[in-house]
Write an enzyme that holds these catalytic residues in place. Structure first.
Site, short mmCIF file in Angstrom:
data_model
loop_
_atom_site.label_atom_id
_atom_site.label_comp_id
_atom_site.label_asym_id
_atom_site.label_seq_id
_atom_site.Cartn_x
_atom_site.Cartn_y
_atom_site.Cartn_z
N ASP A 1 -7.87 -5.28 0.00
CA ASP A 1 -8.39 -6.23 -1.32
C ASP A 1 -7.78 -7.78 -1.00
O ASP A 1 -8.71 -9.11 -1.49
CB ASP A 1 -7.58 -6.06 -3.17
N HIS B 1 1.05 -1.55 -0.34
CA HIS B 1 0.15 0.28 0.50
C HIS B 1 0.97 0.98 0.52
O HIS B 1 2.04 1.19 1.34
CB HIS B 1 -0.73 -0.16 1.84
N1 CMC Z 1 3.94 -7.73 -4.63
C1 CMC Z 1 5.36 -7.67 -4.70
N2 CMC Z 1 6.53 -6.21 -4.45
C2 CMC Z 1 5.49 -5.20 -4.16
C3 CMC Z 1 4.29 -4.93 -4.23
C4 CMC Z 1 3.76 -6.32 -4.11
N3 CMC Z 1 2.09 -6.86 -3.63
N4 CMC Z 1 3.63 -4.20 -3.60
C5 CMC Z 1 5.17 -3.36 -3.72
N5 CMC Z 1 5.90 -4.02 -4.17
C6 CMC Z 1 7.28 -3.28 -4.33
C7 CMC Z 1 7.99 -2.73 -5.61
O1 CMC Z 1 8.09 -3.88 -6.46
C8 CMC Z 1 9.07 -1.78 -4.73
O2 CMC Z 1 10.37 -2.79 -5.11
P1 CMC Z 1 11.94 -2.01 -4.73
O3 CMC Z 1 12.31 -0.75 -3.84
O4 CMC Z 1 12.10 -3.02 -5.43
O5 CMC Z 1 11.29 -1.79 -6.35
C9 CMC Z 1 8.48 -1.73 -3.70
O6 CMC Z 1 7.38 -2.98 -2.97
C10 CMC Z 1 7.98 -0.83 -2.79
O7 CMC Z 1 6.27 -0.43 -4.08
P2 CMC Z 1 6.07 0.71 -5.35
O8 CMC Z 1 5.29 0.15 -6.38
O9 CMC Z 1 6.72 2.14 -5.00
O10 CMC Z 1 4.95 1.03 -4.06
P3 CMC Z 1 3.51 2.12 -4.86
O11 CMC Z 1 2.97 2.74 -3.71
O12 CMC Z 1 3.91 2.48 -5.80
O13 CMC Z 1 2.56 0.78 -4.72
C11 CMC Z 1 0.56 -0.42 -5.01
C12 CMC Z 1 1.07 0.43 -3.93
C13 CMC Z 1 -1.13 -0.90 -3.86
C14 CMC Z 1 0.40 -0.31 -6.54
C15 CMC Z 1 0.99 -1.52 -4.67
O14 CMC Z 1 2.13 -2.27 -3.65
C16 CMC Z 1 1.11 -3.03 -5.98
O15 CMC Z 1 0.91 -2.93 -6.76
N6 CMC Z 1 0.19 -3.54 -5.11
C17 CMC Z 1 0.12 -5.01 -6.08
C18 CMC Z 1 -2.40 -4.51 -6.28
C19 CMC Z 1 -3.34 -4.06 -4.74
O16 CMC Z 1 -3.10 -4.98 -5.17
N7 CMC Z 1 -3.85 -2.67 -5.12
C20 CMC Z 1 -4.54 -2.43 -4.42
C21 CMC Z 1 -4.77 -0.91 -3.38
S1 CMC Z 1 -5.52 -1.41 -1.68
C22 CMC Z 1 -6.78 -0.57 -2.21
C23 CMC Z 1 -6.62 -0.04 -3.08
O17 CMC Z 1 -6.21 1.33 -3.64
O18 CMC Z 1 -7.89 -0.50 -4.10
#
Ligand code: CMC
Length: 428
Positions: free
Chosen positions: A363, A306
């Site tokens: 989720d 998140h």
């Molecule tokens: N699986 C694997 N790696 C992950 C995940 C994941 N679910 N989420 C984040 N990471 C890694 C990402 O690759 C990055 O790694 P590095 O630092 O090595 O590059 C690190 O963790 C930080 O992630 P980020 O992409 O900078 O995080 P963000 O704040 O941009 O994205 C997110 C947040 C929710 C989009 C992401 O965690 C994600 O894609 N999660 C899976 C999809 C998901 O469950 N979405 C629902 C979110 S909650 C309810 C809603 O908002 O609808």
């Protein structure tokens, strides 16, 4: 003396005011930066930018705290009442008895769709994505209910809010019935909000669907936990669209579109599809974790991570416990819940997830409850949208009522070509 931040670059030094909230982060006000220095600020994906002040929802992502209008989310779990929470979010206080009765009556009065809107469903291909139908039909409501294009009074807002919240549920159920080739079931005014939704989804012309108290509570709880989450992607979208003074219907329809994506509300579909794949033997939980960590693989562990929470998402904690309650009340066992628990255990003991502070989000467990209720997977994100509507309306209203709000218009750092000449077609 009022505290200020001082920014030094080159031989310039400017003072920037500090903005205080009632709780949580403070901010450095950079709104005059361009005017004073000729420089703009760069913050991709707005990860460090507060783009409004808001008194609706408070999150402390490090401590895993979520409050609606100051009330901790856990306090809504005992006797979950989505409509009460909708009122709280939109109008700032829990409704008194009179307001509650009145709002419920308005929801009942607005539950039918205009027959012209209803008739449009038969021209939509049966396999259309329900999120597309929801977004399009919310927009279409403006064609019928023109009086709500301008919402300029508290009374007008109550009417528009009731109309949207009530009709979204009917639109969702009709989209499902259309996809199944089943006759539409009209709403039943004797039923409460969630029971009425399930009635329209699952009753047959010759057989009334009977909803238990446990299922009603579970759906109320699920909608409540989705009802607002401050400036997330879809809510910011609603605010951006609303900032141009676009009407409430159009703004919320845009919110539905933003919510649809798999990084946002669409994740609840991906989670269950991932769990089903594991269940059917397509992939082991261990491989799933390996794939999620593999930077050459675009796969992410759905329902994990998140932008704001660097700790347990409090909504996921509540939903995990609710899964057990709902399944027990139905005397059922869902193997997908076992797989979800296993994945969570693997991830929470894996340095990759621990170091990045990746925990289950809302989720991760919501789909197990929706499945238990009988909601098909392609309706999961629609249920998220029904739950999120009060939050969108509240945020739209807050912005609309703020005399200082301006059209949202970010800047960019241009990285394209320098000036060059147009080349006629025959010389390219
Ligand atoms: N699986 C694997 N790696 C992950 C995940 C994941 N679910 N989420 C984040 N990471 C890694 C990402 O690759 C990055 O790694 P590095 O630092 O090595 O590059 C690190 O963790 C930080 O992630 P980020 O992409 O900078 O995080 P963000 O704040 O941009 O994205 C997110 C947040 C929710 C989009 C992401 O965690 C994600 O894609 N999660 C899976 C999809 C998901 O469950 N979405 C629902 C979110 S909650 C309810 C809603 O908002 O609808």
């Amino acid at each position: 003396m009022t505290e200020k931040a001082v920014l030094t670059f080159g031989d310039q030094q400017i003072e920037l005011p500090i903005v205080e909230g009632s709780d949580g982060n403070r901010a450095i006000d950079i709104s005059q930066l361009l005017a004073k220095t000729g420089m703009t600020s760069y913050d991709p994906a707005l990860g460090n930018t507060a783009f409004c002040k808001s008194a609706i929802t408070y999150i402390d992502g490090d401590k895993g705290i979520l409050r609606y209008r100051g009330i901790p989310i856990e306090q809504f779990t005992q006797h979950p009442n989505f409509i009460e929470v909708a009122w709280l979010l939109i109008f700032g206080e829990l409704p008194n008895e009179e307001e509650h009765i009145d709002f419920r009556a308005r929801l009942t009065a607005n539950e039918l769709l205009h027959e012209d809107i209803k008739d449009q469903f038969q021209f939509i291909p049966a396999d259309s994505p329900p999120m597309a139908i929801l977004s399009a039909t919310l927009n279409n409501l403006a064609c019928i209910h023109k009086e709500f294009l301008e919402v300029n009074s508290p009374e007008g807002l109550v009417g528009a809010a009731a109309r949207l919240i009530s009709k979204a549920r009917t639109i969702a159920a009709f989209a499902y019935r259309r996809s199944m080739g089943l006759p539409f079931i009209y709403p039943d005014p004797s039923l409460r909000y969630c029971a009425n939704f399930l009635h329209m989804m699952f009753s047959l012309p010759y057989k009334q669907y009977v909803v238990t108290d446990e299922i009603q509570d579970a759906l109320n709880l699920l909608f409540i936990l989705h009802a607002d989450h401050e400036q997330n992607c879809s809510t910011s979208t609603v605010r951006v669209v609303g900032s141009s003074h676009a009407n409430l219907f159009a703004s919320c329809a845009a919110g539905v579109s933003a919510l649809w994506g798999p990084l946002h509300g669409g994740a609840n579909v991906d989670v269950v599809e991932m769990l089903e794949r594991i269940y059917k033997g397509g992939i082991s939980p261990e491989q799933c974790i390996r794939d999620a960590k593999d930077k050459t693989n675009p796969f992410r562990l759905s329902g994990f991570g998140h932008r704001v929470y660097r700790n347990f998402d409090p909504r996921a904690k509540i939903l995990k416990a609710a899964c057990d309650r709902v399944l027990a009340s139905m005397n059922r066992h869902d193997p997908l819940l076992d797989i979800a628990r296993k994945l969570e255990e693997l991830a929470l003991n894996d340095p990759y997830f621990v170091e990045r502070k990746l925990y289950p989000n809302v989720d991760f467990y919501s789909g197990i409850i929706l499945r238990a209720i009988g909601i098909p997977t392609n309706m999961f994100t629609v249920c998220f949208a029904i739950g999120r509507l009060p939050g969108w309306i509240a945020q739209w209203k807050e912005q609309h009522d703020d005399p200082s709000s301006r059209i949202v218009r970010p800047r960019q750092i241009y990285t394209g070509e320098g000036e060059r000449n147009y080349v006629p077609m025959d010389q390219r």
